[in-house]
Design a protein around this motif. Structure first.
Motif, PDB file in Angstrom:
ATOM      1  N   GLU A  43       0.811  -1.216   0.000  1.00 26.90           N
ATOM      2  CA  GLU A  43       0.000   0.000   0.000  1.00 26.90           C
ATOM      3  C   GLU A  43       0.847   1.270   0.000  1.00 26.90           C
ATOM      4  O   GLU A  43       0.377   2.327  -0.417  1.00 26.90           O
ATOM      5  CB  GLU A  43      -0.915   0.009   1.224  1.00 26.90           C
ATOM      6  CG  GLU A  43      -2.035  -1.013   1.184  1.00 26.90           C
ATOM      7  CD  GLU A  43      -2.873  -1.007   2.450  1.00 26.90           C
ATOM      8  OE1 GLU A  43      -4.029  -1.456   2.388  1.00 26.90           O
ATOM      9  OE2 GLU A  43      -2.368  -0.560   3.498  1.00 26.90           O
ATOM     10  N   ASN A  44       2.085   1.175   0.462  1.00 27.25           N
ATOM     11  CA  ASN A  44       2.899   2.374   0.666  1.00 27.25           C
ATOM     12  C   ASN A  44       4.132   2.451  -0.234  1.00 27.25           C
ATOM     13  O   ASN A  44       5.110   3.125   0.087  1.00 27.25           O
ATOM     14  CB  ASN A  44       3.318   2.474   2.129  1.00 27.25           C
ATOM     15  CG  ASN A  44       2.142   2.747   3.046  1.00 27.25           C
ATOM     16  OD1 ASN A  44       1.582   3.830   3.047  1.00 27.25           O
ATOM     17  ND2 ASN A  44       1.752   1.743   3.811  1.00 27.25           N
ATOM     18  N   PHE A  49       9.352   2.553   2.076  1.00 24.83           N
ATOM     19  CA  PHE A  49       8.715   2.115   3.316  1.00 24.83           C
ATOM     20  C   PHE A  49       9.601   1.102   4.036  1.00 24.83           C
ATOM     21  O   PHE A  49       9.809   1.190   5.249  1.00 24.83           O
ATOM     22  CB  PHE A  49       7.350   1.496   3.011  1.00 24.83           C
ATOM     23  CG  PHE A  49       6.640   0.936   4.217  1.00 24.83           C
ATOM     24  CD1 PHE A  49       5.773   1.720   4.953  1.00 24.83           C
ATOM     25  CD2 PHE A  49       6.844  -0.385   4.630  1.00 24.83           C
ATOM     26  CE1 PHE A  49       5.118   1.220   6.071  1.00 24.83           C
ATOM     27  CE2 PHE A  49       6.196  -0.891   5.734  1.00 24.83           C
ATOM     28  CZ  PHE A  49       5.333  -0.092   6.456  1.00 24.83           C
ATOM     29  N   VAL A  50      10.137   0.131   3.298  1.00 21.82           N
ATOM     30  CA  VAL A  50      10.974  -0.913   3.892  1.00 21.82           C
ATOM     31  C   VAL A  50      12.205  -0.305   4.544  1.00 21.82           C
ATOM     32  O   VAL A  50      12.570  -0.659   5.675  1.00 21.82           O
ATOM     33  CB  VAL A  50      11.387  -1.953   2.826  1.00 21.82           C
ATOM     34  CG1 VAL A  50      12.432  -2.915   3.390  1.00 21.82           C
ATOM     35  CG2 VAL A  50      10.169  -2.728   2.338  1.00 21.82           C
ATOM     36  N   LEU A 234       7.846   8.567   0.379  1.00 25.90           N
ATOM     37  CA  LEU A 234       8.058   8.532   1.816  1.00 25.90           C
ATOM     38  C   LEU A 234       7.438   9.777   2.447  1.00 25.90           C
ATOM     39  O   LEU A 234       8.118  10.697   2.904  1.00 25.90           O
ATOM     40  CB  LEU A 234       9.551   8.443   2.137  1.00 25.90           C
ATOM     41  CG  LEU A 234       9.924   7.992   3.551  1.00 25.90           C
ATOM     42  CD1 LEU A 234       9.394   6.597   3.835  1.00 25.90           C
ATOM     43  CD2 LEU A 234      11.432   8.023   3.729  1.00 25.90           C
ATOM     44  N   THR A 235       6.119   9.808   2.466  1.00 23.14           N
ATOM     45  CA  THR A 235       5.372  10.922   3.020  1.00 23.14           C
ATOM     46  C   THR A 235       5.219  10.756   4.530  1.00 23.14           C
ATOM     47  O   THR A 235       5.469   9.670   5.068  1.00 23.14           O
ATOM     48  CB  THR A 235       3.986  10.976   2.374  1.00 23.14           C
ATOM     49  OG1 THR A 235       3.298   9.741   2.671  1.00 23.14           O
ATOM     50  CG2 THR A 235       4.092  11.129   0.861  1.00 23.14           C
ATOM     51  N   GLY A 474      -5.565  13.531  11.021  1.00 25.57           N
ATOM     52  CA  GLY A 474      -5.629  14.676  10.138  1.00 25.57           C
ATOM     53  C   GLY A 474      -4.395  15.539  10.184  1.00 25.57           C
ATOM     54  O   GLY A 474      -4.117  16.293   9.242  1.00 25.57           O
ATOM     55  N   LEU A 475      -3.611  15.438  11.266  1.00 27.24           N
ATOM     56  CA  LEU A 475      -2.400  16.225  11.385  1.00 27.24           C
ATOM     57  C   LEU A 475      -1.372  15.850  10.318  1.00 27.24           C
ATOM     58  O   LEU A 475      -0.546  16.680   9.928  1.00 27.24           O
ATOM     59  CB  LEU A 475      -1.776  16.031  12.779  1.00 27.24           C
ATOM     60  CG  LEU A 475      -2.577  16.590  13.964  1.00 27.24           C
ATOM     61  CD1 LEU A 475      -1.896  16.203  15.270  1.00 27.24           C
ATOM     62  CD2 LEU A 475      -2.720  18.106  13.866  1.00 27.24           C
ATOM     63  N   LEU A 476      -1.408  14.610   9.864  1.00 27.98           N
ATOM     64  CA  LEU A 476      -0.441  14.132   8.878  1.00 27.98           C
ATOM     65  C   LEU A 476      -0.769  14.607   7.466  1.00 27.98           C
ATOM     66  O   LEU A 476       0.104  14.719   6.620  1.00 27.98           O
ATOM     67  CB  LEU A 476      -0.388  12.603   8.886  1.00 27.98           C
ATOM     68  CG  LEU A 476       0.305  11.963  10.101  1.00 27.98           C
ATOM     69  CD1 LEU A 476       0.086  10.463  10.086  1.00 27.98           C
ATOM     70  CD2 LEU A 476       1.786  12.282  10.088  1.00 27.98           C
ATOM     71  N   THR A 477      -2.037  14.856   7.236  1.00 22.52           N
ATOM     72  CA  THR A 477      -2.467  15.235   5.890  1.00 22.52           C
ATOM     73  C   THR A 477      -2.766  16.727   5.771  1.00 22.52           C
ATOM     74  O   THR A 477      -3.198  17.188   4.727  1.00 22.52           O
ATOM     75  CB  THR A 477      -3.717  14.427   5.488  1.00 22.52           C
ATOM     76  OG1 THR A 477      -4.757  14.658   6.458  1.00 22.52           O
ATOM     77  CG2 THR A 477      -3.392  12.954   5.432  1.00 22.52           C
ATOM     78  N   GLY A 478      -2.524  17.422   6.862  1.00 23.35           N
ATOM     79  CA  GLY A 478      -2.725  18.864   6.830  1.00 23.35           C
ATOM     80  C   GLY A 478      -4.165  19.261   7.092  1.00 23.35           C
ATOM     81  O   GLY A 478      -4.508  20.410   6.953  1.00 23.35           O
TER      82      GLY A 478
END
Length: 478
Positions: A43-44, A49-50, A234-235, A474-478
Motif C-alpha cells: 500500500e505504501n 517504506f521498507v 516517503l510521506t 488529520g495532522l499528517l495530511t494537513g
C-alpha cells in the motif's frame, strides 16, 4: 532455570537461551509479519517504506524490546508486579506499574480479536487441505489450487465465511482452544515445547515457499519492489505507518515480552539476545515479502490489494501456479504457526498476572481468561454479519465508522500499545535505578549510556508521534 510468575506452583523458566529466543521470536513473529507487513509495503510503495521501517526497528524497536526484557528479569514476575518491584527498588512510586497494567489489558484485548483473524487462517487451511486431498485422490496432487472453481468464487471465499456467524465462531473457538491448551500446560511443558517445535517448522516452510516463489513467480520484480526506494513516496503518513509497524511487529507494549523476560536466567546476556530476536523478526518480515510478492507479481495481481492480499489475491494466484494446491495448503499452515506462537504470548501475560494477583492455578487462569477473550471475540465475529451496523465508539471521530473488530484493533494499536511504550521508555530512561538496569541489560560503559540515551530521548519522541497521529490522523495530511 529461574522461577516464573506464579512460582508458588513450582514452575520453572526457560531451559536455555535458545528456548527463550525461540519463544520470544514466536511472540514477535505473527500475522504482523506475514499479513500486515506485506500489506503495508504494497500500500505504501515498496522500498522507501521498507528502508524507513528498518531504521525504526534498529533505533526504536530494539531498544524498547531490551527495556521490556530488563524490567521483566529485574522484577521476576508478571508485567504489573515486575514494574512495581523495579519502581520500588529504584526508590520511585509504585504507581509506575500502570504501564504494566496497560500492557496486560492491551495484550488480552488483542488476543480476543487476533483469535478471530487466526480463525480465518484455520478456515483456509481446511479449504486448502480439502482441495489438495481431492486433487491427490484424482491422481493430480501437484495441480493448481481449486481447479474446478472460478476466480470470482475463490476470491469470494472470505465473503462466504463472513456471512456465516457459526463458521466464524467455530474457527475462532478452535484457535482459542489450542492457545489455552498450550498456555495451561505451563512455561516449560507448554510454551517452550510449542516454540521448540513450531518455530523450526515455521522457518522451514517459509524458506521452502520463498524458494518456490523465486522459481515460479517474478522474483526480480519483487526484489526491485521491496528494495528499490522511491523517496517521493516517503510521506509523513507512510513514515508513521512504518514506525507503527515496527512497534506492532515486535510485539511491544502487549505484556508478553516483560513476562517472558521474567523467565530468563541470570547468565543470559539480554542485550545481544534482544538484538537477535529483533533482527530475526525483521528478517522474517522481509522474507515474507520475498515469499508473497513474486507470486503476486508473477500472475499479474495488484501488490497494493491491502488486507485482501493474503485471503483473496493469493488463493487466486495459487490457481494458476504449478503445485498450487500443495503450496496453498503449506502457506496457510505457515500462517497458522505464526499466529499461534504470537497468541500464546498474548495469553501468557494476563495468565501470569492472574496467577500472581489471585493465586489461581495456571490451568484455571488460562481457561478463565481464554473464555473471556473468546466471548469478546464472538462479538467481533458477529460484527461482520449479525452486528454489522454496530459501532462501539461511534461517538469518537477516529472510530466513527469502524466495526467491532476494527474498533478494538484501532483502540489497542493507536492508543494502548503506544501509551504503554511511552510510559515504559520514560520509566526505564529516567526513573529506574541506573545500576539496576545496567546490571540486567548486559551493557556497560558507552554502550549502556547510548542505549539509555536512546530510550530516554528518541523512543519517547517517536512513540509519542505514533500516539499523536493515531489520535489525530488529520495532522499528517494537513
Amino acid at each position: 532455570m529461574v522461577a516464573t510468575p506464579g512460582a508458588q506452583g513450582g514452575e520453572q523458566g526457560w531451559s536455555s537461551r535458545m528456548a527463550f529466543i525461540l519463544a520470544a521470536v514466536g511472540a514477535a513473529v505473527g500475522l504482523g509479519n506475514i499479513w500486515r507487513f506485506p500489506t503495508l509495503v504494497g500500500e505504501n510503495g515498496g522500498g522507501a517504506f521498507v528502508l524507513f521501517y528498518l531504521g525504526c526497528v534498529l533505533l526504536i524497536g530494539m531498544p524498547l524490546m531490551l527495556s521490556e526484557f530488563v524490567v521483566g528479569r529485574a522484577g521476576k514476575s508478571d508485567a504489573v508486579q515486575s514494574a512495581s518491584r523495579v519502581a520500588e527498588r529504584s526508590g520511585v512510586s509504585r504507581r509506575w506499574r500502570v504501564f504494566g497494567g496497560i500492557e496486560i489489558l492491551a495484550g488480552f484485548l488483542i488476543l480476543s480479536f487476533y483469535s478471530v483473524v487466526a480463525g480465518w487462517v484455520i478456515y483456509y487451511v481446511w479449504l486448502s487441505g480439502g482441495d489438495f486431498l481431492s486433487n491427490a485422490l484424482a491422481g493430480e496432487p501437484f495441480r493448481g489450487a481449486f481447479p474446478d472453481i472460478g476466480q470470482d468464487a475463490v476470491s469470494g471465499m472470505m465473503g462466504a465465511l463472513f456471512e456465516s456467524p457459526v463458521r466464524l465462531i467455530l474457527v475462532h473457538a478452535a484457535f482459542m482452544a489450542v492457545t489455552v491448551w498450550i498456555v495451561a500446560s505451563g512455561v516449560h511443558d507448554g510454551i517452550e515445547k510449542a516454540a521448540t517445535w513450531l518455530m523450526p517448522a515455521f522457518f522451514a516452510l517459509l524458506v521452502c515457499i520463498t524458494i518456490y516463489g523465486a522459481f515460479t513467480g517474478d522474483f526480480g520484480r519483487a526484489l526491485a519492489f521491496l528494495f528499490t526506494p522511491d523517496f517521493s513516496k516517503l510521506t509523513p503518513p507512510v513514515m508513521n505507518e512504518a514506525l507503527g509497524q515496527a512497534f506492532f511487529s515486535l510485539s511491544l507494549g502487549a505484556g508478553g515480552l516483560i513476562t517472558y523476560g521474567a523467565y530468563v536466567a541470570k547468565d543470559v546476556n539480554l542485550a545481544p539476545t534482544a538484538a537477535t530476536i529483533s533482527l530475526t523478526d525483521t528478517a522474517v518480515a522481509l522474507v515474507a515479502g520475498l515469499m508473497i510478492f513474486p507470486i503476486v507479481l508473477g500472475v499479474g495481481l495488484d501488490p497494493s490489494a491491502g488486507p485482501a492480499l493474503i485471503f483473496q489475491s493469493l488463493p487466486v494466484a495459487f490457481q494458476t501456479m504449478p503445485a498450487g494446491s500443495l503450496i496453498g495448503l503449506l502457506f496457510f499452515i505457515l500462517i497458522f504457526f505464526a499466529a499461534l506462537t504470537s497468541s500464546i504470548s498474548l495469553l501468557e501475560g494476563p495468565t501470569a498476572w492472574a496467577i500472581d494477583r489471585f493465586g489461581l492455578r495456571r490451568p484455571v487462569a488460562a481457561m478463565l481468561l481464554g473464555l473471556l477473550a473468546f466471548l469478546i471475540g464472538v462479538a467481533c465475529a458477529l460484527g461482520y454479519n449479525v452486528w454489522a451496523d454496530v459501532r462501539p465508539l461511534g461517538f469518537w471521530g477516529i472510530f466513527a465508522e469502524t466495526d467491532i473488530l476494527d474498533t478494538l484493533d484501532g483502540f489497542t494499536g493507536k492508543i494502548m500499545l503506544p501509551l504503554a511504550g511511552l510510559l515504559l521508555a520514560i520509566f526505564v530512561g529516567w526513573k529506574a535505578d541506573r545500576r539496576l538496569i545496567e546490571a540486567e541489560s548486559g551493557l556497560s560503559g558507552g554502550a549502556f549510556a547510548l542505549w539509555r540515551f536512546v530510550v530516554a530521548w528518541l523512543c519517547p519522541a517517536a512513540v509519542s508521534l505514533i500516539l499523536l497521529f493515531g489520535l489525530f490522523p488529520g495532522l499528517l495530511t494537513g
